[in-house]
Design a protein around this motif. Sequence first.
Motif, PDB file in Angstrom:
ATOM      1  N   GLY A   1      13.491  18.313  53.594  1.00 31.79           N
ATOM      2  CA  GLY A   1      13.831  19.541  54.280  1.00 31.79           C
ATOM      3  C   GLY A   1      15.260  19.965  54.012  1.00 31.79           C
ATOM      4  N   GLY A   2      15.637  21.055  54.653  1.00 29.29           N
ATOM      5  CA  GLY A   2      16.968  21.601  54.466  1.00 29.29           C
ATOM      6  C   GLY A   2      17.930  21.295  55.588  1.00 29.29           C
ATOM      7  N   GLU A   3      17.408  21.119  56.783  1.00 31.96           N
ATOM      8  CA  GLU A   3      18.263  20.862  57.944  1.00 31.96           C
ATOM      9  C   GLU A   3      17.816  19.602  58.670  1.00 31.96           C
ATOM     10  OE1 GLU A   3      21.023  22.479  58.741  1.00 31.96           O
ATOM     11  OE2 GLU A   3      20.707  23.776  57.000  1.00 31.96           O
ATOM     12  N   VAL A   4      18.774  18.870  59.177  1.00 29.06           N
ATOM     13  CA  VAL A   4      18.485  17.658  59.947  1.00 29.06           C
ATOM     14  C   VAL A   4      18.141  18.061  61.373  1.00 29.06           C
ATOM     15  CG1 VAL A   4      19.480  15.515  60.834  1.00 29.06           C
ATOM     16  CG2 VAL A   4      20.057  16.294  58.527  1.00 29.06           C
ATOM     17  N   SER A   5      16.983  17.589  61.857  1.00 27.34           N
ATOM     18  CA  SER A   5      16.597  17.867  63.240  1.00 27.34           C
ATOM     19  C   SER A   5      16.910  16.652  64.118  1.00 27.34           C
ATOM     20  CB  SER A   5      15.110  18.218  63.320  1.00 27.34           C
ATOM     21  OG  SER A   5      14.328  17.077  63.047  1.00 27.34           O
ATOM     22  N   GLU A   6      16.797  16.815  65.397  1.00 28.56           N
ATOM     23  CA  GLU A   6      17.152  15.766  66.356  1.00 28.56           C
ATOM     24  C   GLU A   6      16.279  14.526  66.252  1.00 28.56           C
ATOM     25  OE1 GLU A   6      19.863  15.760  68.239  1.00 28.56           O
ATOM     26  OE2 GLU A   6      20.368  17.697  67.359  1.00 28.56           O
ATOM     27  N   ASN A   7      15.036  14.658  65.765  1.00 24.60           N
ATOM     28  CA  ASN A   7      14.126  13.505  65.756  1.00 24.60           C
ATOM     29  C   ASN A   7      14.186  12.704  64.461  1.00 24.60           C
ATOM     30  OD1 ASN A   7      12.865  15.401  64.137  1.00 24.60           O
ATOM     31  ND2 ASN A   7      10.828  14.919  64.853  1.00 24.60           N
ATOM     32  N   GLN A   8      15.005  13.088  63.519  1.00 21.51           N
ATOM     33  CA  GLN A   8      15.062  12.357  62.262  1.00 21.51           C
ATOM     34  C   GLN A   8      15.998  11.172  62.391  1.00 21.51           C
ATOM     35  OE1 GLN A   8      15.871  15.901  60.184  1.00 21.51           O
ATOM     36  NE2 GLN A   8      13.831  15.996  59.304  1.00 21.51           N
ATOM     37  N   LYS A   9      15.593  10.079  61.733  1.00 21.57           N
ATOM     38  CA  LYS A   9      16.371   8.844  61.803  1.00 21.57           C
ATOM     39  C   LYS A   9      16.086   8.032  60.552  1.00 21.57           C
ATOM     40  CE  LYS A   9      12.662   6.823  64.468  1.00 21.57           C
ATOM     41  NZ  LYS A   9      12.240   6.161  65.641  1.00 21.57           N
ATOM     42  N   GLY A  10      16.632   6.842  60.501  1.00 25.17           N
ATOM     43  CA  GLY A  10      16.408   5.976  59.347  1.00 25.17           C
ATOM     44  C   GLY A  10      17.459   6.220  58.293  1.00 25.17           C
ATOM     45  N   ILE A  11      17.011   6.642  57.114  1.00 23.34           N
ATOM     46  CA  ILE A  11      17.905   6.842  55.978  1.00 23.34           C
ATOM     47  C   ILE A  11      17.895   8.312  55.565  1.00 23.34           C
ATOM     48  CG2 ILE A  11      18.274   6.283  53.532  1.00 23.34           C
ATOM     49  CD1 ILE A  11      17.175   3.498  54.160  1.00 23.34           C
ATOM     50  N   LEU A  12      19.083   8.853  55.374  1.00 21.55           N
ATOM     51  CA  LEU A  12      19.232  10.215  54.863  1.00 21.55           C
ATOM     52  C   LEU A  12      19.662  10.141  53.413  1.00 21.55           C
ATOM     53  CD1 LEU A  12      19.559  13.327  55.098  1.00 21.55           C
ATOM     54  CD2 LEU A  12      21.909  12.882  55.834  1.00 21.55           C
TER      55      LEU A  12
END
Length: 137
Positions: free
Chosen positions: A76-87
């Motif tokens: 995706g293009g934007e990080v949302s609040e529920n994303q975690k782990g590795i970026l």
Amino acid sequence: MTQIFFYSINEGGIERKLMVACKLTEKAFALGHQVFIRSSNDEQLRVLDELLWKFDPASFLPHEVGNKQNCSIQLGGEVSENQKGILINLSGEACIKHHQFSRINEIVGPDEQSLLSGRSNYRFYQTQGLPPETYKI
């Protein structure tokens, strides 16, 4: 604390950056991590989506474009609040929501714009008390 890693590419273009992103994704997925790949634009997302399906015939990287909570690999293009782990960050912008991730992989170079944004991101993470590590590829 979030770990920050910069992967500096000294040759090749966007294709090389995307291949590095695929290899990092493959490794993280094999270790059981959730992965979010942040892209700079829709065209890059489209190319990356295709590449993840076919870059290595021996691997299987199930992924979704968009914010899907039930998928281990998201693009995706934007990080949302529920994303975690590795970026895995291909966007050129530092992740201000870095606290959500255990690890951020910045892929930088070799073009001048990528190097400039990489340097800026490096300084940003330093000011946040996150000492980056750099690897040359």
